[in-house]
Motif scaffolding. Structure first.
Motif, PDB file in Angstrom:
ATOM      1  N   VAL A 134       0.764  -1.202  -0.020  1.00 49.41           N
ATOM      2  CA  VAL A 134      -0.091   0.175   0.072  1.00 49.41           C
ATOM      3  C   VAL A 134       0.930   1.092   0.080  1.00 49.41           C
ATOM      4  N   ARG A 141       3.627  13.529   7.485  1.00 47.53           N
ATOM      5  CA  ARG A 141       4.183  13.348   8.664  1.00 47.53           C
ATOM      6  C   ARG A 141       5.575  13.466   8.555  1.00 47.53           C
ATOM      7  N   GLN A 223      -5.829   4.043  -5.929  1.00 44.54           N
ATOM      8  CA  GLN A 223      -7.183   4.139  -5.143  1.00 44.54           C
ATOM      9  C   GLN A 223      -7.584   5.612  -5.333  1.00 44.54           C
ATOM     10  N   ASP A 282       5.014   1.260   3.254  1.00 45.51           N
ATOM     11  CA  ASP A 282       5.938   1.665   2.112  1.00 45.51           C
ATOM     12  C   ASP A 282       7.441   2.031   2.776  1.00 45.51           C
ATOM     13  N   GLU A 337      -6.345   1.125  17.167  1.00 45.05           N
ATOM     14  CA  GLU A 337      -5.595   2.118  16.668  1.00 45.05           C
ATOM     15  C   GLU A 337      -5.016   2.892  17.704  1.00 45.05           C
ATOM     16  N   ASN A 367       0.858  -3.526  16.342  1.00 46.56           N
ATOM     17  CA  ASN A 367       0.652  -3.935  14.956  1.00 46.56           C
ATOM     18  C   ASN A 367       1.483  -3.002  14.134  1.00 46.56           C
ATOM     19  N   TYR A 439      11.249  -4.101  12.367  1.00 51.84           N
ATOM     20  CA  TYR A 439      10.278  -3.017  12.301  1.00 51.84           C
ATOM     21  C   TYR A 439      10.990  -1.524  12.721  1.00 51.84           C
ATOM     22  N   LYS A 443       8.779   7.456   9.133  1.00 47.18           N
ATOM     23  CA  LYS A 443       7.327   8.081   9.106  1.00 47.18           C
ATOM     24  C   LYS A 443       7.514   9.649   9.470  1.00 47.18           C
TER      25      LYS A 443
HETATM   26  N1  UGB Z   1      -1.735   4.611   2.708  1.00 47.55           N
HETATM   27  C1  UGB Z   1      -2.147   4.392   1.458  1.00 47.55           C
HETATM   28  O1  UGB Z   1      -1.906   3.438   0.737  1.00 47.55           O
HETATM   29  N2  UGB Z   1      -3.353   5.062   1.371  1.00 47.55           N
HETATM   30  C2  UGB Z   1      -3.913   6.027   2.119  1.00 47.55           C
HETATM   31  O2  UGB Z   1      -4.929   6.555   1.708  1.00 47.55           O
HETATM   32  C3  UGB Z   1      -3.188   6.268   3.269  1.00 47.55           C
HETATM   33  C4  UGB Z   1      -2.130   5.361   3.563  1.00 47.55           C
HETATM   34  P1  UGB Z   1       0.661   5.676   7.520  1.00 47.55           P
HETATM   35  P2  UGB Z   1      -0.080   5.293  10.376  1.00 47.55           P
HETATM   36  O3  UGB Z   1       2.805   0.215  11.140  1.00 47.55           O
HETATM   37  O4  UGB Z   1       3.849   1.921  11.814  1.00 47.55           O
HETATM   38  C5  UGB Z   1      -0.507   2.414  10.131  1.00 47.55           C
HETATM   39  O5  UGB Z   1       0.097   6.875   7.532  1.00 47.55           O
HETATM   40  O6  UGB Z   1      -1.130   6.273  10.444  1.00 47.55           O
HETATM   41  C6  UGB Z   1      -0.325   3.598   2.829  1.00 47.55           C
HETATM   42  C7  UGB Z   1      -1.384   1.608  10.956  1.00 47.55           C
HETATM   43  O7  UGB Z   1      -2.690   2.132  10.730  1.00 47.55           O
HETATM   44  O8  UGB Z   1       2.307   5.558   7.608  1.00 47.55           O
HETATM   45  O9  UGB Z   1       1.162   5.544  10.579  1.00 47.55           O
HETATM   46  C8  UGB Z   1       0.962   4.589   3.075  1.00 47.55           C
HETATM   47  O10 UGB Z   1       1.641   4.845   1.754  1.00 47.55           O
HETATM   48  C9  UGB Z   1      -1.159   1.264  12.573  1.00 47.55           C
HETATM   49  O11 UGB Z   1      -1.874   0.632  13.185  1.00 47.55           O
HETATM   50  O12 UGB Z   1      -0.090   4.801   8.582  1.00 47.55           O
HETATM   51  O13 UGB Z   1      -0.599   3.759  10.699  1.00 47.55           O
HETATM   52  C10 UGB Z   1       1.439   3.562   4.075  1.00 47.55           C
HETATM   53  O14 UGB Z   1       2.512   2.510   3.141  1.00 47.55           O
HETATM   54  C11 UGB Z   1       0.414   1.046  12.693  1.00 47.55           C
HETATM   55  O15 UGB Z   1       0.719  -0.319  12.503  1.00 47.55           O
HETATM   56  C12 UGB Z   1       0.680   2.744   4.808  1.00 47.55           C
HETATM   57  O16 UGB Z   1      -0.475   3.221   4.098  1.00 47.55           O
HETATM   58  C13 UGB Z   1       1.469   1.977  11.769  1.00 47.55           C
HETATM   59  O17 UGB Z   1       1.038   2.134  10.304  1.00 47.55           O
HETATM   60  C14 UGB Z   1       0.255   3.389   6.365  1.00 47.55           C
HETATM   61  O18 UGB Z   1       0.238   4.782   6.259  1.00 47.55           O
HETATM   62  C15 UGB Z   1       2.801   1.378  11.559  1.00 47.55           C
END
Ligand code: UGB
Length: 617
Positions: A134, A141, A223, A282, A337, A367, A439, A443
């Motif tokens: 994804v 951020r 998407q 990513d 979350e 997670n 991990y 970010k």
């Molecule tokens: N992404 C998409 O592909 N489409 C979107 O519309 C939004 C995001 P973030 P966050 O593992 O560290 C997630 O923004 O808020 C992709 C989990 O929800 O980095 O840090 C984006 O490109 C959390 O439970 O997510 O939170 C990226 O690859 C925790 O596990 C991915 O989605 C956290 O990640 C995540 O997007 C983590």
């Protein structure tokens, strides 16, 4: 048949009504739907026909796109929005009625017998898998201006995240099909992009020949964004700079399920005898280090859903995996979350909320959003839901009355919420890996990372890169190499452990047993050193390294290094000011650059056997 507009003044009002003859029948239907859903304000400033007609038609093109890309259409979106906005205003907890407790999962210790058994099972099964990245998030951020997957995963090799991911999938593909002499089945990779990332991701792949994947092996699926809402009634928000455009924002990574469902790929994969779908994010350079063993867990425990997890520090911005037990006795194991865990705990008899216990960690595993689904049950579930995922809304209210928002909001969804609609018979589990192994996401921008409380991981480009060196150093240590311990340094105001800069290509060390087979004898590496091994069949039997050594061998070269001594001034780590615009952004966000002072290159260009024995360099 042309629409009957005789009653249009009655339903379309004074501004939209005279413009209806400009619209097709389908557009008139959409106009009616919008009005019925309380959206007549969208047309308040529409001039009479003849003025800005092209803009009016473009407006309806956008409405049609928003309607088609949401399961159930815009009507469903607006109905869901009104309900979720009302719940949010009432302060309703999405998990109300549930009590959280710590669930049981499989805990893996890198390198022990169990870990290696799972790794072996996972590698065997990888040929029956498909991977889904994804990558639609813009990374607000991180504040990086390019796409995140193009960033170097570390700056010693400068291999990008996408390159690392693809090379690792290709290494898994070869290892799983029994090596280069066997017929190799390509493992598919889907990348979910968005308008923010699609073009650049496509370009990155094209410029690099898909990093070695076949043209149809990697598929981009985009998407769509969803409409923004300006108030608790679910009024659609217009773009502040264009009154003929509905403002849109990303819907979240949960879209991946509907995007996959609509693509038809899942059934194709089933016909190809695939059994597993692996989702990942990513910017985590360590993510594949835990994948073979975790896939082995899915296989040996026959899990429908397996979430990869690590120990979580309280208040760390990663979701907590919890068992939720409902008043009616039903249970689910699900990600809560990071912004919901603390209030949920406080409201269910834990007044201290999200805290660490005596282990120094939250009792809830964190997670990391790498998910392994069994394809057959995934297809069955999606036939029911069409990929729709439980949504949430997170409006930023102007004040405690919760009557107006600071800025528009939208519905969002998360891919890890998939198990929420599964039947209770589904086997939902998780695998806890050691954080150092699996991990280290990138970010946070330097300013925010510097504010993360000491002891909690900053999740920045600085910590992400240093974590790669640490993981590789610890893996080599476990394989018997003497590795000098790290120095503690500070870059971009973040304290990090600086281990020797050790990097290897995925084909060299896909699993721990690969690494163990390829490193023998007495090997030692000093803290100032850099070691890069790029080649599949390179064995090291005795090495004293105090400097930089790069070993690069083409495919089919068989390189055996025995009793090699290398000493030079190495690559030095030079601090860089994150505010210095003369430095490239990808370096600035790390707060350091690598500078060449001395190195030894061992390059093997011919596919033949080479032995290097008893040499000092
Ligand atoms: N992404 C998409 O592909 N489409 C979107 O519309 C939004 C995001 P973030 P966050 O593992 O560290 C997630 O923004 O808020 C992709 C989990 O929800 O980095 O840090 C984006 O490109 C959390 O439970 O997510 O939170 C990226 O690859 C925790 O596990 C991915 O989605 C956290 O990640 C995540 O997007 C983590």
């Amino acid at each position: 048949m042309a629409s009957d507009l005789s009653d249009s003044e009655h339903w379309a009002g004074e501004y939209l009504s005279p413009n209806l003859p400009l619209l097709s029948d389908t557009q008139i239907k959409l106009a009616r739907m919008l009005v019925q859903e309380g959206q007549i304000h969208l047309f308040e400033n529409w001039p009479k026909p003849g003025v800005r007609d092209a803009d009016k038609l473009r407006f309806f093109e956008q409405v049609a796109k928003l309607d088609i890309s949401y399961p159930g259409g815009l009507t469903a979106y607006l109905q869901n929005a009104r309900k979720l906005l009302a719940d949010s205003k009432a302060g309703k907890n999405p998990f109300s009625g549930y009590v959280p407790s710590v669930p049981d999962g499989v805990k893996l210790v890198h390198g022990d017998e169990k870990f290696m058994q799972y790794e072996e099972a996972g590698v065997k099964e990888a040929q029956y898998s498909a991977f889904v990245l994804v990558a639609g998030g813009l990374g607000e951020r991180l504040g990086y201006s390019g796409i995140k997957v193009a960033l170097p995963s570390e700056t010693t090799t400068e291999n990008s995240f996408l390159q690392l991911y693809i090379k690792t999938i290709l290494a898994l593909q070869d290892a799983s099909s029994g090596g280069q002499n066997q017929a190799v089945k390509p493992i598919p990779l889907v990348i979910m992009t968005s308008d923010d990332t699609h073009k650049k991701t496509d370009q990155l792949l094209k410029e690099n020949n898909n990093f070695g994947m076949l043209p149809d092996q990697v598929v981009l699926l985009k998407q769509e964004k969803v409409a923004c809402l300006s108030d608790n009634n679910g009024s659609l928000a217009l773009d502040p700079s264009n009154s003929f455009l509905i403002q849109t924002k990303p819907h979240g990574h949960g879209d991946v399920h509907s995007v996959l469902y609509n693509s038809g790929l899942l059934t194709r994969w089933q016909h190809e005898s695939r059994k597993w779908v692996l989702f990942f994010q990513d910017t985590n350079a360590l993510l594949f280090k835990g994948v073979p063993a975790s896939l082995g867990v899915s296989v040996l425990k026959d899990l429908d859903v397996n979430s990869l997890a690590v120990n979580r520090k309280a208040k760390e911005a990663i979701g907590g995996i919890a068992r939720l037990t409902h008043e009616n006795g039903s249970e689910m194991v699900i990600n809560v979350e990071y912004n919901q865990l603390d209030p949920l705990l406080r409201s269910t008899g834990h007044p201290e909320g999200d805290i660490n216990i005596e282990t120094g960690f939250s009792p809830f595993p964190g997670n990391i959003n790498q998910l392994i689904f069994k394809l057959s049950s995934y297809i069955k579930e999606l036939a029911k839901t069409h990929g729709a995922i439980v949504e949430f809304v997170n409006p930023k209210y102007k004040d405690a009355s919760k009557t107006s928002f600071k800025s528009s909001t939208r519905l969002e969804c998360m891919m890890q919420d998939y198990p929420r609609t599964l039947p209770t018979s589904a086997k939902v589990g998780f695998t806890v890996l050691e954080t150092w192994l699996a991990y280290a996401p990138v970010k946070n921008n330097p300013e925010d990372a510097a504010k993360v409380p000491r002891g909690n991981p900053p999740h920045s480009a600085t910590s992400g890169e240093m974590a790669v060196y640490k993981a590789n150093s610890l893996i080599l240590r476990k394989a018997g190499v003497l590795i000098e311990g790290p120095k503690i340094e500070s870059y971009n105001d973040q304290e990090v452990e600086v281990w020797p800069r050790i990097v290897w290509s995925p084909k060299w060390g896909l699993t721990f047993s690969d690494v163990k087979k390829k490193v023998k004898g007495h090997c030692q590496i000093s803290q100032k050193s850099t070691l890069v091994i790029d080649g599949e069949d390179v064995t090291i039997d005795g090495l004293a390294l105090d400097g930089a050594l790069f070993i690069r061998a083409v495919a089919c070269a068989k390189v055996n290094i025995q009793s090699l001594h290398v000493s030079n001034d190495a690559w030095k780590i030079i601090p860089v000011d994150s505010a210095d615009n003369s430095v490239p952004e990808k370096i600035r966000i790390r707060g350091f650059k690598l500078e060449l002072h001395g190195q030894q290159l061992l390059l093997f260009h011919q596919p033949r056997q080479c032995n290097i024995t008893n040499v000092s360099m």
